[in-house]
Design a protein around this motif. Structure first.
Motif, PDB file in Angstrom:
ATOM      1  N   GLU A 122       0.819  -1.222   0.000  1.00 40.09           N
ATOM      2  CA  GLU A 122       0.000   0.000   0.000  1.00 40.09           C
ATOM      3  C   GLU A 122       0.852   1.270   0.000  1.00 40.09           C
ATOM      4  OE1 GLU A 122      -1.308   0.891   4.530  1.00 40.09           O
ATOM      5  OE2 GLU A 122      -1.970  -1.054   3.764  1.00 40.09           O
ATOM      6  N   HIS A 123       2.145   1.122   0.289  1.00 44.30           N
ATOM      7  CA  HIS A 123       3.055   2.270   0.301  1.00 44.30           C
ATOM      8  C   HIS A 123       3.903   2.356  -0.971  1.00 44.30           C
ATOM      9  CE1 HIS A 123       1.969   2.845   4.466  1.00 44.30           C
ATOM     10  NE2 HIS A 123       2.278   1.586   4.704  1.00 44.30           N
ATOM     11  N   PHE A 124       3.696   1.440  -1.913  1.00 43.45           N
ATOM     12  CA  PHE A 124       4.479   1.425  -3.144  1.00 43.45           C
ATOM     13  C   PHE A 124       4.346   2.738  -3.903  1.00 43.45           C
ATOM     14  CE2 PHE A 124       5.037  -3.321  -4.475  1.00 43.45           C
ATOM     15  CZ  PHE A 124       5.746  -3.557  -3.309  1.00 43.45           C
ATOM     16  N   ASP A 125       5.456   3.185  -4.454  1.00 48.30           N
ATOM     17  CA  ASP A 125       5.432   4.311  -5.371  1.00 48.30           C
ATOM     18  C   ASP A 125       5.673   3.775  -6.786  1.00 48.30           C
ATOM     19  OD1 ASP A 125       8.162   3.772  -5.553  1.00 48.30           O
ATOM     20  OD2 ASP A 125       8.775   5.587  -4.496  1.00 48.30           O
ATOM     21  N   GLU A 126       5.870   4.655  -7.739  1.00 40.40           N
ATOM     22  CA  GLU A 126       6.064   4.228  -9.137  1.00 40.40           C
ATOM     23  C   GLU A 126       7.266   3.308  -9.283  1.00 40.40           C
ATOM     24  OE1 GLU A 126       7.195   6.131 -13.466  1.00 40.40           O
ATOM     25  OE2 GLU A 126       6.328   7.450 -11.955  1.00 40.40           O
ATOM     26  N   ASN A 127       8.366   3.591  -8.581  1.00 40.43           N
ATOM     27  CA  ASN A 127       9.556   2.743  -8.650  1.00 40.43           C
ATOM     28  C   ASN A 127       9.282   1.352  -8.103  1.00 40.43           C
ATOM     29  OD1 ASN A 127      11.325   4.662  -9.795  1.00 40.43           O
ATOM     30  ND2 ASN A 127      11.628   5.609  -7.802  1.00 40.43           N
ATOM     31  N   GLN A 129       6.512  -0.299  -8.067  1.00 41.40           N
ATOM     32  CA  GLN A 129       5.646  -1.089  -8.945  1.00 41.40           C
ATOM     33  C   GLN A 129       6.461  -1.924  -9.938  1.00 41.40           C
ATOM     34  OE1 GLN A 129       2.404  -1.612  -8.666  1.00 41.40           O
ATOM     35  NE2 GLN A 129       2.237  -0.197  -6.953  1.00 41.40           N
ATOM     36  N   TRP A 152      12.596   2.875   2.428  1.00 38.13           N
ATOM     37  CA  TRP A 152      11.913   2.097   1.384  1.00 38.13           C
ATOM     38  C   TRP A 152      12.047   2.759   0.019  1.00 38.13           C
ATOM     39  CZ3 TRP A 152      11.027  -2.721   1.830  1.00 38.13           C
ATOM     40  CH2 TRP A 152      10.630  -3.295   3.034  1.00 38.13           C
ATOM     41  N   LYS A 153      11.821   4.054  -0.045  1.00 33.80           N
ATOM     42  CA  LYS A 153      11.862   4.743  -1.338  1.00 33.80           C
ATOM     43  C   LYS A 153      13.241   4.636  -1.984  1.00 33.80           C
ATOM     44  CE  LYS A 153       8.041   7.856  -0.504  1.00 33.80           C
ATOM     45  NZ  LYS A 153       7.151   7.714  -1.629  1.00 33.80           N
ATOM     46  N   TRP A 156      13.536   1.149  -3.428  1.00 34.02           N
ATOM     47  CA  TRP A 156      12.741   0.992  -4.641  1.00 34.02           C
ATOM     48  C   TRP A 156      13.401   1.622  -5.856  1.00 34.02           C
ATOM     49  CZ3 TRP A 156       7.880   2.462  -1.409  1.00 34.02           C
ATOM     50  CH2 TRP A 156       7.526   1.355  -0.604  1.00 34.02           C
ATOM     51  N   ARG A 160      14.061  -0.568  -9.212  1.00 38.17           N
ATOM     52  CA  ARG A 160      13.713  -0.164 -10.575  1.00 38.17           C
ATOM     53  C   ARG A 160      14.944  -0.195 -11.471  1.00 38.17           C
ATOM     54  NH1 ARG A 160       9.933   4.832 -12.554  1.00 38.17           N
ATOM     55  NH2 ARG A 160      10.114   4.389 -14.778  1.00 38.17           N
TER      56      ARG A 160
END
Length: 191
Positions: A122-127, A129, A152-153, A156, A160
């Motif tokens: 639920e905390h995923f960003d575009e990277n 995904q 986390w960011k 990610w 990516r």
């Protein structure tokens, strides 16, 4: 070509060879876990895999059973829930080696983004995904560039970058760097 066909063949080959070579270590670790604390030798937990499908990730158990552990709790080095043998197998990432079974089964790859708990999605960003387009890995680009010391960011972004640049050479580099991380500790590789 590598991403589509040979990566999976390499995963199975490396997984089976690793399982055979490390079987004596697995046996010793299993006996130590079994004799040092109550509970199963293995710990399983649901994680997010390729295409968002859930699977059971396996580890050698490193914590006491039923000590009030929450999946939202960050586990630190001096956590009293971690067994004595657990501290050792965590330090040298031996607890993670049980995931060779996940690799052989096709849930995971040797190299890829680390599989996360379903609650993290639920905390995923575009990277983040992008990580769902490949099998999660036993090791990965973020694991050799700071791992638990990254937000986390930040992880990610590495995920990516890995997904967009999958190649045999990059996987080999990550595998060799993983050995250095295990021997020297993650602190040496903080960005």
């Amino acid at each position: 070509m590598y991403k589509r066909y040979f990566k999976r063949i390499l995963d199975v080959f490396v997984g089976v060879v690793t399982l055979i070579i490390l079987f004596p270590l697995f046996l010793i670790v299993g006996i130590l876990i079994y004799t040092s604390s109550k509970g199963s030798i293995f710990y399983s937990q649901e994680r997010i895999g390729k295409n968002g499908e859930l699977f059971r990730l396996h580890k050698f158990r490193s914590m006491y059973v039923n000590k009030g552990f929450s999946v939202n709790k960050q586990v630190f080095k001096n956590d009293k829930n971690v067994t004595t043998i657990g501290k050792f197998i965590r330090r040298f990432k031996i607890d993670e080696l049980a995931q060779i079974i996940n690799v052989i089964n096709g849930d995971m790859s040797i190299v890829g983004p680390r599989p996360v708990l379903p609650a993290v999605e639920e905390h995923f960003d575009e990277n983040a995904q992008h990580r769902l387009t490949v099998r999660p890995g036993l090791t990965g680009l973020s694991q050799v560039n700071g791992n638990i010391h990254l937000a986390w960011k930040e992880r990610w972004v590495f995920d990516r970058k890995y997904v967009e640049n999958i190649s045999f050479i990059n996987d080999i580099k990550i595998i060799f760097k993983t050995f250095a991380v295990v021997l020297l500790g993650e602190e040496k590789f903080k960005k």
